[in-house]
Design a protein around this motif. Structure first.
Motif, PDB file in Angstrom:
ATOM      1  N   LEU A   1       0.846  -1.202   0.000  1.00 53.01           N
ATOM      2  CA  LEU A   1       0.000   0.000   0.000  1.00 53.01           C
ATOM      3  C   LEU A   1       0.882   1.253   0.000  1.00 53.01           C
ATOM      4  O   LEU A   1       0.613   2.227  -0.708  1.00 53.01           O
ATOM      5  CB  LEU A   1      -0.912  -0.035   1.233  1.00 53.01           C
ATOM      6  N   LEU A   2       1.957   1.196   0.773  1.00 54.73           N
ATOM      7  CA  LEU A   2       2.866   2.347   0.799  1.00 54.73           C
ATOM      8  C   LEU A   2       3.506   2.559  -0.578  1.00 54.73           C
ATOM      9  O   LEU A   2       3.669   3.689  -1.033  1.00 54.73           O
ATOM     10  CB  LEU A   2       3.954   2.151   1.866  1.00 54.73           C
ATOM     11  N   ALA A   3       3.855   1.436  -1.232  1.00 59.05           N
ATOM     12  CA  ALA A   3       4.446   1.559  -2.571  1.00 59.05           C
ATOM     13  C   ALA A   3       3.445   2.204  -3.530  1.00 59.05           C
ATOM     14  O   ALA A   3       3.804   3.067  -4.334  1.00 59.05           O
ATOM     15  CB  ALA A   3       4.880   0.187  -3.089  1.00 59.05           C
ATOM     16  N   SER A   4       2.169   1.792  -3.394  1.00 58.21           N
ATOM     17  CA  SER A   4       1.138   2.407  -4.245  1.00 58.21           C
ATOM     18  C   SER A   4       0.977   3.876  -3.901  1.00 58.21           C
ATOM     19  O   SER A   4       0.787   4.719  -4.781  1.00 58.21           O
ATOM     20  CB  SER A   4      -0.206   1.707  -4.059  1.00 58.21           C
ATOM     21  N   GLY A   5       1.037   4.165  -2.605  1.00 59.56           N
ATOM     22  CA  GLY A   5       0.868   5.554  -2.167  1.00 59.56           C
ATOM     23  C   GLY A   5       1.972   6.444  -2.701  1.00 59.56           C
ATOM     24  O   GLY A   5       1.721   7.569  -3.146  1.00 59.56           O
ATOM     25  N   LEU A   6       3.200   5.937  -2.657  1.00 59.51           N
ATOM     26  CA  LEU A   6       4.314   6.750  -3.166  1.00 59.51           C
ATOM     27  C   LEU A   6       4.239   6.866  -4.681  1.00 59.51           C
ATOM     28  O   LEU A   6       4.607   7.894  -5.253  1.00 59.51           O
ATOM     29  CB  LEU A   6       5.653   6.134  -2.749  1.00 59.51           C
TER      30      LEU A   6
ATOM     31  N   ALA B   1      18.097   7.140 -10.853  1.00 58.39           N
ATOM     32  CA  ALA B   1      17.752   8.556 -10.714  1.00 58.39           C
ATOM     33  C   ALA B   1      16.255   8.796 -10.594  1.00 58.39           C
ATOM     34  O   ALA B   1      15.843   9.835 -10.077  1.00 58.39           O
ATOM     35  CB  ALA B   1      18.302   9.337 -11.906  1.00 58.39           C
ATOM     36  N   THR B   2      15.419   7.861 -11.034  1.00 60.64           N
ATOM     37  CA  THR B   2      13.973   8.115 -10.964  1.00 60.64           C
ATOM     38  C   THR B   2      13.414   7.846  -9.573  1.00 60.64           C
ATOM     39  O   THR B   2      12.218   8.069  -9.340  1.00 60.64           O
ATOM     40  CB  THR B   2      13.183   7.290 -12.003  1.00 60.64           C
ATOM     41  N   SER B   3      14.219   7.376  -8.678  1.00 62.14           N
ATOM     42  CA  SER B   3      13.893   7.263  -7.254  1.00 62.14           C
ATOM     43  C   SER B   3      14.997   6.441  -6.595  1.00 62.14           C
ATOM     44  O   SER B   3      14.876   5.219  -6.465  1.00 62.14           O
ATOM     45  CB  SER B   3      12.532   6.600  -7.034  1.00 62.14           C
ATOM     46  N   PRO B   4      16.077   7.097  -6.188  1.00 64.94           N
ATOM     47  CA  PRO B   4      17.251   6.360  -5.686  1.00 64.94           C
ATOM     48  C   PRO B   4      16.916   5.331  -4.608  1.00 64.94           C
ATOM     49  O   PRO B   4      17.474   4.225  -4.597  1.00 64.94           O
ATOM     50  CB  PRO B   4      18.160   7.465  -5.144  1.00 64.94           C
ATOM     51  N   ALA B   5      15.975   5.656  -3.714  1.00 65.96           N
ATOM     52  CA  ALA B   5      15.671   4.719  -2.622  1.00 65.96           C
ATOM     53  C   ALA B   5      15.052   3.431  -3.154  1.00 65.96           C
ATOM     54  O   ALA B   5      15.249   2.354  -2.579  1.00 65.96           O
ATOM     55  CB  ALA B   5      14.746   5.368  -1.599  1.00 65.96           C
ATOM     56  N   ALA B   6      14.293   3.531  -4.249  1.00 64.69           N
ATOM     57  CA  ALA B   6      13.641   2.324  -4.788  1.00 64.69           C
ATOM     58  C   ALA B   6      14.707   1.340  -5.249  1.00 64.69           C
ATOM     59  O   ALA B   6      14.599   0.126  -5.018  1.00 64.69           O
ATOM     60  CB  ALA B   6      12.710   2.689  -5.939  1.00 64.69           C
ATOM     61  N   THR B   7      15.749   1.836  -5.879  1.00 62.53           N
ATOM     62  CA  THR B   7      16.830   0.956  -6.335  1.00 62.53           C
ATOM     63  C   THR B   7      17.666   0.467  -5.157  1.00 62.53           C
ATOM     64  O   THR B   7      17.929  -0.731  -5.010  1.00 62.53           O
ATOM     65  CB  THR B   7      17.725   1.711  -7.341  1.00 62.53           C
ATOM     66  N   GLU B   8      18.071   1.396  -4.310  1.00 62.75           N
ATOM     67  CA  GLU B   8      19.034   1.002  -3.264  1.00 62.75           C
ATOM     68  C   GLU B   8      18.390   0.101  -2.216  1.00 62.75           C
ATOM     69  O   GLU B   8      19.034  -0.821  -1.712  1.00 62.75           O
ATOM     70  CB  GLU B   8      19.679   2.253  -2.643  1.00 62.75           C
ATOM     71  N   LEU B   9      17.112   0.342  -1.908  1.00 59.38           N
ATOM     72  CA  LEU B   9      16.455  -0.558  -0.948  1.00 59.38           C
ATOM     73  C   LEU B   9      16.355  -1.960  -1.551  1.00 59.38           C
ATOM     74  O   LEU B   9      16.564  -2.970  -0.870  1.00 59.38           O
ATOM     75  CB  LEU B   9      15.062  -0.050  -0.566  1.00 59.38           C
TER      76      LEU B   9
END
Ligand SMILES: Cc1ncc(COP(=O)(O)O)c(C=O)c1O
Length: 462
Positions: A93-98, A106-114
């Motif tokens: 749900l949080l992923a959908s919310g974000l 570069a399109t969302s560094p945290a998405a890759t690094e996590l």
């Protein structure tokens, strides 16, 4: 929908889901509807004017729910499980919310690094080889993982020629056992090799595991015919019986012929979180790629296939294309991962959030307890089957899948399955083992307790 409207309706949706889990056991496991029933209950045209969420929730209860087969039901013993859990649902749900799209670092560094980080955690929890460190990616499914492994294998086997010349730059062959999931044949078709490029390795009739000496025979014949062995797929936990191929012996032969070794551990792989079943990992240091599905048996909602490569060069060689609109400084410096180059689609959801939430909520000991509960219940179930002379076990059952049949024969075995499934209180499916019908009893729902397994056995034995 304004943030306030979202808050109000969101609370109701979360309540609805919590109520569903509280009352899950009261539903019939299998949906009773007939083909076309659900469409017939839906309006033929979409609404011209927007409706309130009340209407959506009402139709969810009245129209949709009758057509649901309850995969999370404690008495769902069919196929393999597709685990859902509170932390995974909330992470999703949080992923959908974000709503981020993590195609590039570069399109969302945290998405890759996590994602890289959580797959390193999982690699460590499962005791997978060090070479996979930093080389993990979430694929949609094990089928996607098999396709991507094949594309990397073809890249390597062709010396990089398949990207320009296609699969006709050589005569490439693929090897897997007769018991391997159909995903491998599908990958051959999708990649353009065709199913004729696939060789089926015989299995040992007692264990249903691939026979290495037959792999050698098949490869030798192909090499003599000037084919290039590109890929061998070994299964750790086949779909039919949960058989575990001898990965080390298959891997040694694969190496001799410089082919790519992919391990499909879609269902069973996550069990290696328990040290007592780490024998599942024997020989994995010979693997070029490996996949297992937290969305099957590790409490993480569909879809989430964890895929690792020992060396990312062939994967990137096969899949990376850099059009001008995707160029950016961070990528070109080589300092970051761009996951668009690690799978077929460009865009990607932030799926690591749900896996991160699951690992943090349960911790390693909670995840081990989840697996151990099911393994113990399956061993108990198998002991009941073994003690009843009307039944026979048909394959080893070291994990949580038990395959068995009635000695009376195929018709009686199939009729038994149909009768218990029609009762709605449990659901199990069948397979063929050595040409005979067998029932598969797969334990894996987080809701399943001993009493559900006892009730299932009572129904089957009655
Ligand atoms: C051993 C094995 N491999 C692959 C698959 C395909 O899984 P997915 O739905 O993730 O593509 C399955 C599905 O049950 C399986 O059992």
């Amino acid at each position: 929908m304004t943030p306030d409207e979202f808050r109000k309706n969101g609370h109701r949706v979360v309540d609805w889901i919590a109520d569903y889990y509280e009352h899950l056991e009261t539903f019939s496991v299998l949906s009773p509807v007939k083909p076309g029933d659900i469409r017939a209950a839906l309006p033929p045209a979409p609404p011209e004017h927007g409706e309130g969420f009340d209407a959506v929730l009402r139709d969810l209860d009245e129209v949709i729910m009758p057509g649901i087969t309850h995969w999370q039901h404690p008495s769902f013993f069919a196929y393999f499980p597709a685990n859902a859990s509170g932390p995974a649902i909330l992470g999703d749900l949080l992923a959908s919310g974000l709503g981020v799209q993590g195609m590039l670092w570069a399109t969302s560094p945290a998405a890759t690094e996590l994602e890289t980080h959580v797959l390193d955690w999982l690699r460590d929890l499962l005791g997978l080889p060090e070479t996979f460190c930093g080389n993990g990616v979430i694929q949609h499914t094990a089928s996607d993982a098999a396709l991507v492994a094949l594309l990397a294998a073809l890249h390597r086997a062709s010396g990089g020629r398949t990207e320009q010349e296609g699969v006709h730059s050589g005569r490439f062959t693929v090897y897997t056992s007769t018991q391997t999931h159909s995903a491998v044949e599908k990958a051959c078709r999708v990649a353009g090799l065709g199913a004729d490029a696939l060789r089926k390795i015989d299995v040992d009739p007692a264990t249903q595991a691939a026979r290495p000496e037959h792999l050698r025979t098949l490869i030798e014949a192909d090499v003599a015919a000037e084919c290039t062995p590109a890929l061998v797929v070994a299964s750790v936990g086949t779909t039919g019986t949960g058989a575990v191929d001898p990965v080390r012996a298959l891997g040694e032969i694969t190496r001799e012929y410089s082919a790519w070794l992919h391990i499909d551990a879609a269902w069973a792989g996550v069990a290696a979180i328990c040290p007592e079943v780490r024998w599942l990992n024997d020989g994995l240091e010979l693997a070029d790629s490996y996949s297992t599905n937290p969305h099957k048996w590790l409490l993480t909602n569909f879809d989430c296939d964890a895929f690792w490569v020992a060396d990312r060069a062939a994967l990137l060689g096969a899949l990376s294309i850099l059009p001008e609109y995707l160029r950016n400084a961070a990528s070109e410096s080589g300092a970051v991962i761009d996951y668009r180059d690690w799978h077929v689609p460009l865009g990607r959801r932030f799926r690591a959030l749900k896996l991160w939430a699951v690992i943090r909520w349960y911790g390693a000991e909670g995840l081990r307890a989840h697996i151990r509960t099911h393994v113990a219940l399956a061993q108990e179930f198998a002991s009941w089957v073994a003690a009843d002379e009307r039944f026979e076990l048909v394959a080893p059952h070291p994990l949580s899948l038990v395959t068995f049949r009635l000695r009376e024969g195929d018709d009686a075995t199939r009729a038994l399955m149909e009768r218990v499934n029609a009762g709605g209180r449990l659901y199990l499916t069948h397979t063929a083992v050595n040409g005979q019908v067998a029932l598969r009893f797969a334990i894996g729902s987080p809701q399943t307790q001993r009493r559900h397994v006892e009730a299932a056995w009572a129904a089957l034995s009655a």
